[in-house]
Design a protein around this motif. Sequence first.
Motif, short mmCIF file in Angstrom:
data_model
loop_
_atom_site.label_atom_id
_atom_site.label_comp_id
_atom_site.label_asym_id
_atom_site.label_seq_id
_atom_site.Cartn_x
_atom_site.Cartn_y
_atom_site.Cartn_z
N VAL A 70 0.82 -1.21 0.00
CA VAL A 70 0.00 0.00 0.00
C VAL A 70 0.86 1.27 0.00
O VAL A 70 0.46 2.29 -0.56
N ASP A 71 2.05 1.21 0.59
CA ASP A 71 2.92 2.39 0.68
C ASP A 71 3.60 2.74 -0.64
O ASP A 71 4.05 3.86 -0.83
N VAL A 72 3.73 1.77 -1.54
CA VAL A 72 4.47 1.98 -2.78
C VAL A 72 3.60 2.74 -3.78
O VAL A 72 2.50 2.33 -4.11
N VAL A 73 4.14 3.87 -4.26
CA VAL A 73 3.43 4.71 -5.23
C VAL A 73 3.84 4.32 -6.65
O VAL A 73 3.01 4.18 -7.53
N LYS A 74 5.14 4.14 -6.86
CA LYS A 74 5.66 3.81 -8.18
C LYS A 74 7.05 3.22 -8.02
O LYS A 74 7.77 3.59 -7.09
N LEU A 75 7.45 2.33 -8.94
CA LEU A 75 8.81 1.80 -8.87
C LEU A 75 9.32 1.50 -10.26
O LEU A 75 8.55 1.39 -11.22
N ALA A 76 10.63 1.38 -10.36
CA ALA A 76 11.28 1.04 -11.63
C ALA A 76 12.60 0.33 -11.33
O ALA A 76 13.28 0.64 -10.35
N ASP A 77 12.92 -0.64 -12.18
CA ASP A 77 14.24 -1.28 -12.14
C ASP A 77 15.12 -0.44 -13.04
O ASP A 77 15.07 -0.57 -14.26
N ILE A 78 15.88 0.49 -12.44
CA ILE A 78 16.66 1.44 -13.26
C ILE A 78 17.85 0.78 -13.93
O ILE A 78 18.43 1.35 -14.85
#
Length: 166
Positions: A70-78
């Motif tokens: 629930v806390d995660v807004v957005k992510l990416a494997d850079i």
Amino acid sequence: MSMRHIISVLMENESGALSRVAGLFSARGYNIESLTVAPTEDGSLSRMTLVTQGSEEIVEQITKQLNKLVDVVKLADISDGTHIERELMLIKLRAQGDSARSEIKRMVDIFRARVIDVSDDTFTVELTGSGDKLDAFIKAVDTGFIMETVRSGATGISRGSKSLQV
């Protein structure tokens, strides 16, 4: 094949958020090699950068699980694209005698580091760069000089116009 991945996560800046991410990794037996987290320019969000090892399938599973939090807004494997990666190291070195002090100053210059604290018998050096650069500094310095080493772990950002934003 196991590869190194840098996952950048925008998350709510709330208590317990970091614990939930760490819990997700430990519950599934995944290792976090390094972890940095700090508030962003938006005080309600934090940016977490974590480094882990795994196959494409494992990292895909990790990102899916992270996205469910629930806390995660957005992510990416850079690490999938071109990115800039840095790590900070503070290293305290014995600097007793003129020859030791001269040798340390020489190494600081070669590695473009900075002496940030001096006492009668120690130098504290700050070095920023890739993990390989920091490892090379440690190898290059006489091990008898090293008193203490503190490293931040990797942090990174995508190159160019690509960015992780809400």
